[in-house]
Design an enzyme around this catalytic site. Structure first.
Site, PDB file in Angstrom:
ATOM      1  N   SER A 113       0.696  -1.312  -0.035  1.00  0.00           N
ATOM      2  CA  SER A 113      -0.026   0.019  -0.096  1.00  0.00           C
ATOM      3  C   SER A 113       0.791   1.371  -0.088  1.00  0.00           C
ATOM      4  O   SER A 113       1.615   1.485  -0.903  1.00  0.00           O
ATOM      5  CB  SER A 113      -0.894   0.011   1.166  1.00  0.00           C
ATOM      6  OG  SER A 113      -1.897   1.034   1.036  1.00  0.00           O
ATOM      7  N   HIS A 114       0.961   2.321   1.111  1.00  0.00           N
ATOM      8  CA  HIS A 114       1.167   3.306   1.093  1.00  0.00           C
ATOM      9  C   HIS A 114       2.786   3.342   1.670  1.00  0.00           C
ATOM     10  O   HIS A 114       3.444   4.045   1.773  1.00  0.00           O
ATOM     11  CB  HIS A 114       0.418   4.129   1.880  1.00  0.00           C
ATOM     12  CG  HIS A 114       0.074   3.626   3.396  1.00  0.00           C
ATOM     13  ND1 HIS A 114      -0.723   2.700   3.218  1.00  0.00           N
ATOM     14  CD2 HIS A 114       0.519   3.874   4.283  1.00  0.00           C
ATOM     15  CE1 HIS A 114      -1.071   2.081   4.491  1.00  0.00           C
ATOM     16  NE2 HIS A 114      -0.071   2.975   5.434  1.00  0.00           N
ATOM     17  N   ASP A 278      -2.545   6.479  -3.355  1.00  0.00           N
ATOM     18  CA  ASP A 278      -1.534   5.785  -2.762  1.00  0.00           C
ATOM     19  C   ASP A 278      -0.682   4.792  -3.811  1.00  0.00           C
ATOM     20  O   ASP A 278      -1.105   4.608  -4.992  1.00  0.00           O
ATOM     21  CB  ASP A 278      -1.797   5.259  -1.325  1.00  0.00           C
ATOM     22  CG  ASP A 278      -2.523   4.017  -1.427  1.00  0.00           C
ATOM     23  OD1 ASP A 278      -3.419   3.963  -2.634  1.00  0.00           O
ATOM     24  OD2 ASP A 278      -2.420   3.172  -0.743  1.00  0.00           O
ATOM     25  N   ASP A 280      -0.829   1.415  -3.860  1.00  0.00           N
ATOM     26  CA  ASP A 280      -1.772   0.644  -4.769  1.00  0.00           C
ATOM     27  C   ASP A 280      -3.320   0.944  -5.463  1.00  0.00           C
ATOM     28  O   ASP A 280      -3.990   0.307  -5.785  1.00  0.00           O
ATOM     29  CB  ASP A 280      -1.951  -0.776  -4.122  1.00  0.00           C
ATOM     30  CG  ASP A 280      -2.592  -0.351  -2.884  1.00  0.00           C
ATOM     31  OD1 ASP A 280      -2.726   0.861  -2.121  1.00  0.00           O
ATOM     32  OD2 ASP A 280      -3.548  -1.389  -2.232  1.00  0.00           O
ATOM     33  N   ASP A 282      -5.790   2.657  -3.740  1.00  0.00           N
ATOM     34  CA  ASP A 282      -7.082   2.501  -2.860  1.00  0.00           C
ATOM     35  C   ASP A 282      -7.486   3.677  -2.188  1.00  0.00           C
ATOM     36  O   ASP A 282      -8.316   3.845  -1.814  1.00  0.00           O
ATOM     37  CB  ASP A 282      -7.057   1.089  -2.257  1.00  0.00           C
ATOM     38  CG  ASP A 282      -6.198   0.830  -1.283  1.00  0.00           C
ATOM     39  OD1 ASP A 282      -5.252   1.771  -1.236  1.00  0.00           O
ATOM     40  OD2 ASP A 282      -6.105  -0.261  -0.828  1.00  0.00           O
ATOM     41  N   ARG A 283      -6.239   4.493  -1.851  1.00  0.00           N
ATOM     42  CA  ARG A 283      -6.437   5.744  -0.878  1.00  0.00           C
ATOM     43  C   ARG A 283      -6.700   6.838  -1.727  1.00  0.00           C
ATOM     44  O   ARG A 283      -6.276   6.898  -2.965  1.00  0.00           O
ATOM     45  CB  ARG A 283      -5.335   5.983  -0.150  1.00  0.00           C
ATOM     46  CG  ARG A 283      -5.131   4.861   0.931  1.00  0.00           C
ATOM     47  CD  ARG A 283      -4.182   5.277   2.091  1.00  0.00           C
ATOM     48  NE  ARG A 283      -3.857   4.162   2.967  1.00  0.00           N
ATOM     49  CZ  ARG A 283      -3.661   4.363   4.170  1.00  0.00           C
ATOM     50  NH1 ARG A 283      -3.245   5.251   4.550  1.00  0.00           N
ATOM     51  NH2 ARG A 283      -3.779   3.351   4.986  1.00  0.00           N
ATOM     52  N   LYS A 377     -11.469  -0.494  -1.214  1.00  0.00           N
ATOM     53  CA  LYS A 377     -11.649   1.060  -1.281  1.00  0.00           C
ATOM     54  C   LYS A 377     -10.905   1.411  -2.528  1.00  0.00           C
ATOM     55  O   LYS A 377     -10.320   0.853  -3.159  1.00  0.00           O
ATOM     56  CB  LYS A 377     -10.856   1.853  -0.208  1.00  0.00           C
ATOM     57  CG  LYS A 377      -9.674   1.551   0.253  1.00  0.00           C
ATOM     58  CD  LYS A 377      -8.856   1.968   1.612  1.00  0.00           C
ATOM     59  CE  LYS A 377      -7.593   1.349   1.799  1.00  0.00           C
ATOM     60  NZ  LYS A 377      -7.550   1.014   3.250  1.00  0.00           N
TER      61      LYS A 377
HETATM   62  C1  G1P Z   1      -4.269   1.345   8.292  1.00  0.00           C
HETATM   63  C2  G1P Z   1      -5.467   2.183   8.363  1.00  0.00           C
HETATM   64  C3  G1P Z   1      -6.808   1.596   7.952  1.00  0.00           C
HETATM   65  C4  G1P Z   1      -6.616   0.871   6.485  1.00  0.00           C
HETATM   66  C5  G1P Z   1      -5.449   0.213   6.448  1.00  0.00           C
HETATM   67  C6  G1P Z   1      -5.107  -0.400   5.164  1.00  0.00           C
HETATM   68  O1  G1P Z   1      -4.182   0.327   8.902  1.00  0.00           O
HETATM   69  O2  G1P Z   1      -5.410   2.912   9.718  1.00  0.00           O
HETATM   70  O3  G1P Z   1      -7.937   2.490   8.339  1.00  0.00           O
HETATM   71  O4  G1P Z   1      -7.698   0.053   6.255  1.00  0.00           O
HETATM   72  O5  G1P Z   1      -4.178   1.023   6.886  1.00  0.00           O
HETATM   73  O6  G1P Z   1      -4.848   0.634   4.068  1.00  0.00           O
HETATM   74  P1  G1P Z   1      -3.746   0.362  10.685  1.00  0.00           P
HETATM   75  O7  G1P Z   1      -2.222   0.549  10.202  1.00  0.00           O
HETATM   76  O8  G1P Z   1      -4.084   1.482  11.335  1.00  0.00           O
HETATM   77  O9  G1P Z   1      -3.900  -1.024  11.130  1.00  0.00           O
HETATM   78 ZN    ZN Z   2      -3.316   1.172  -0.575  1.00  0.00          ZN
END
Ligand code: G1P
Ligand code: ZN
Length: 544
Positions: A113-114, A278, A280, A282-283, A377
């Site tokens: 992801s990010h 981000d 991938d 989804d954000r 998302k």
């Molecule tokens: C974080 C975000 C959560 C999101 C997840 C995946 O998880 O807080 O809302 O679904 O990334 O993108 P966390 O690191 O808080 O467990």
């Molecule tokens: Zn992501």
């Protein structure tokens, strides 16, 4: 084709977190590490055998190697067909869409992801089930259990599979179809939104936008949709070439990591609309000229205006938000007379509600929003939703949000993250706080009195499954809240997240700075959790 059965030993750390298994690249490259986890998926998910699987990732370092390993293991585990994005690329929402339209038995998305990428960055694997959504806890639990018992994995001795040309091929008994990663997704977007109105807006001289792809997966998607299909001027998409290390930065759409976009949007002659996604895809982050839309507000504004968007004209069945997300959307749901569900953090909890037709829109404070069009998302979807909204209302982002606050009040909101804390210290902080919860109700902090305090647990209304330990909450009598939880996605030490919220309805108090408006709550949070002392940090590392 020769199938090798390779002896291995379990790794004890393959429990998927909030969103799949995430580790540093160096960890994933340990002998057998990737293979063990993939075999655990194949063993525990027997439905994949003889079926179709979708495969792709965000293009980060190690993506291409992992794709080759997974393809060879898929052959050995008797998967009938794997559909792969060209070059091994698929955004998370595009993968979700393909699983659904192809009727696939599941999919594997390679992404952290990010989190940062590159040889010293992170890598990750997410398994999605047949509805297109992230595996629910029952499935991730089964994968984890299988990983602890594993003594072998199966892999074909196959030649390198060409994933750089669109088309079908057979590798051994298995079919591999390489597809354009963007096309079907772009068609889906065109079916949801008013593209003619958005095209007119993007081509008018009086409107301009910038989209920051952060050198991550949405570059090609945004170019195809915004610049080609909607005719936005070339250059609308910034940092558009996907890079294996995202240019050395975190592909995380917030004002810290999308700095150039932030400077543009807060500078002279700022564009009217700014957005970013981000690693991938989804954000999403939404900005107006000199104006930041908090993700919780974004979800609420979307819900209140959904009837203006073609796909949602008939109204919403219901909405859902993760527990730490602000209650702004609750106020809209109440006004619309539709249900609002409160789920634990993580997209996997929305899947049942969407499948059961209970909700149409859902979102999280962590820059995630989506609808029933996929089961993930969806960053670009959110950007297009806002673009459609701006076109339909003919108003600026700031005006749309300010009018929303006038009508529903403003839920001032912030999240403070304390990163890379020693795990023991973080656990101690949470343990102490949990122990103190029962004493809290009735206690006053200045003018604020605690109404209730608990450790959030959730019973899924569709399958009755229960998830406990989802965050410590202090709920105040005036509706304000403080939530504490530990991240389930970090890869170094522990990350403490503190979420703070308060509702303001006085019309002349709606334009304050969030940190100032929440200062008394921030102080309470720091003192009840003894944050400075236990983390050794004077201030949060990231504030959103
Ligand atoms: C974080 C975000 C959560 C999101 C997840 C995946 O998880 O807080 O809302 O679904 O990334 O993108 P966390 O690191 O808080 O467990
Ligand atoms: Zn992501």
């Amino acid at each position: 084709m020769e199938i090798r059965v390779v002896a291995t030993r379990p790794f004890t750390d393959q429990k998927p977190g909030t969103s799949g298994l995430r580790k540093q690249v160096s960890h994933f490259r340990k002998p057998h590490y990737l293979e063990n986890f993939v075999q655990s998926i194949f063993i525990s998910q027997q439905g994949l055998r003889g079926g179709e699987m979708i495969l792709g990732g965000d293009g980060r370092f190690f993506n291409r190697e992992a794709v080759q390993v997974i393809l060879r293991m898929a052959i050995a585990n008797e998967i009938r067909k794997v559909t792969v994005g060209l070059g091994g690329i698929l955004s998370t929402p595009a993968a979700s869409h393909l699983i659904r339209t192809r009727g696939a038995a599941g999919g594997i998305v390679l992404s952290a992801s990010h989190n940062p990428g590159g040889p010293t960055g992170d890598f990750g694997i997410k398994f999605n089930v047949a509805n297109g959504g992230p595996a629910p806890e029952s499935v991730t639990g089964a994968i984890h259990a299988a990983s602890l018992e594993l003594d072998h994995y199966r892999i074909a001795r196959a030649p390198h599979v060409d994933i750089d040309h669109v088309g079908r091929q057979h590798v051994g008994e298995m079919e591999v179809e390489v597809v354009d990663p963007v096309h079907d997704y772009a068609d889906l977007m065109e079916s949801l939104f008013d593209f003619p109105a958005m095209r007119a807006l993007l081509q008018s001289k009086s409107f301009s936008m910038r989209f920051d792809a952060m050198h991550a997966v949405t570059g090609p998607y945004a170019q195809a949709i915004l610049e080609q299909r909607l005719g936005a001027p070339a250059g609308t998409v910034m940092r558009k070439e996907p890079l294996a290390d995202f240019g050395g930065r975190h592909p995380d759409p917030n004002l810290t990591h999308a700095r150039e976009l932030g400077e543009l949007m807060y500078g002279r002659d700022a564009p009217d609309f700014g957005a970013a996604s981000d690693g991938d895809g989804d954000r999403n982050m939404i900005l107006g000229s000199g104006f930041f839309v908090s993700p919780s507000d974004s979800l609420a504004v979307m819900a209140a205006n959904a009837h203006l968007i073609p796909a949602y004209q008939a109204g919403l069945k219901g909405v859902a938000r993760s527990m730490p997300t602000s209650q702004a959307v609750d106020a809209v749901a109440e006004a619309l007379g539709i249900p609002c569900y409160e789920t634990p953090t993580g997209w996997k909890f929305f899947g049942n509600l969407l499948d059961d037709g209970r909700i149409t829109l859902c979102g999280e404070e962590s820059f995630g929003t989506s609808s029933d069009h996929v089961r993930e998302k969806d960053g670009l979807w959110a950007v297009l939703f806002w673009l459609n909204l701006i076109a339909a209302r003919g108003q600026s982002v700031a005006t749309i949000v300010r009018e929303h606050w006038q009508r529903f009040g403003r839920h001032y909101y912030t999240r403070h993250d304390y990163e890379e804390i020693e795990t023991d210290r973080a656990e101690e902080l949470m343990t102490r706080l949990r122990a103190a919860l029962s004493e809290m109700p009735g206690r006053s902090f200045g003018s604020l009195r605690v109404r209730a305090a608990d450790d959030f647990s959730y019973r899924d209304p569709v399958d009755d499954s229960v998830s406990t330990g989802q965050g410590l909450r202090m709920l105040f009598e005036d509706g304000a809240r403080i939530v504490f939880r530990l991240s389930g996605t970090g890869t170094l030490g522990a990350t403490l997240r503190v979420y703070l919220e308060r509702h303001e309805t006085r019309p002349d108090q709606l334009d304050e700075d969030s940190q100032a408006a929440l200062a008394p709550l921030i102080e309470i949070a720091e003192s009840v959790a003894d944050i400075r002392n236990l983390t050794g940090k004077e201030a949060p590392d990231v504030i959103t």
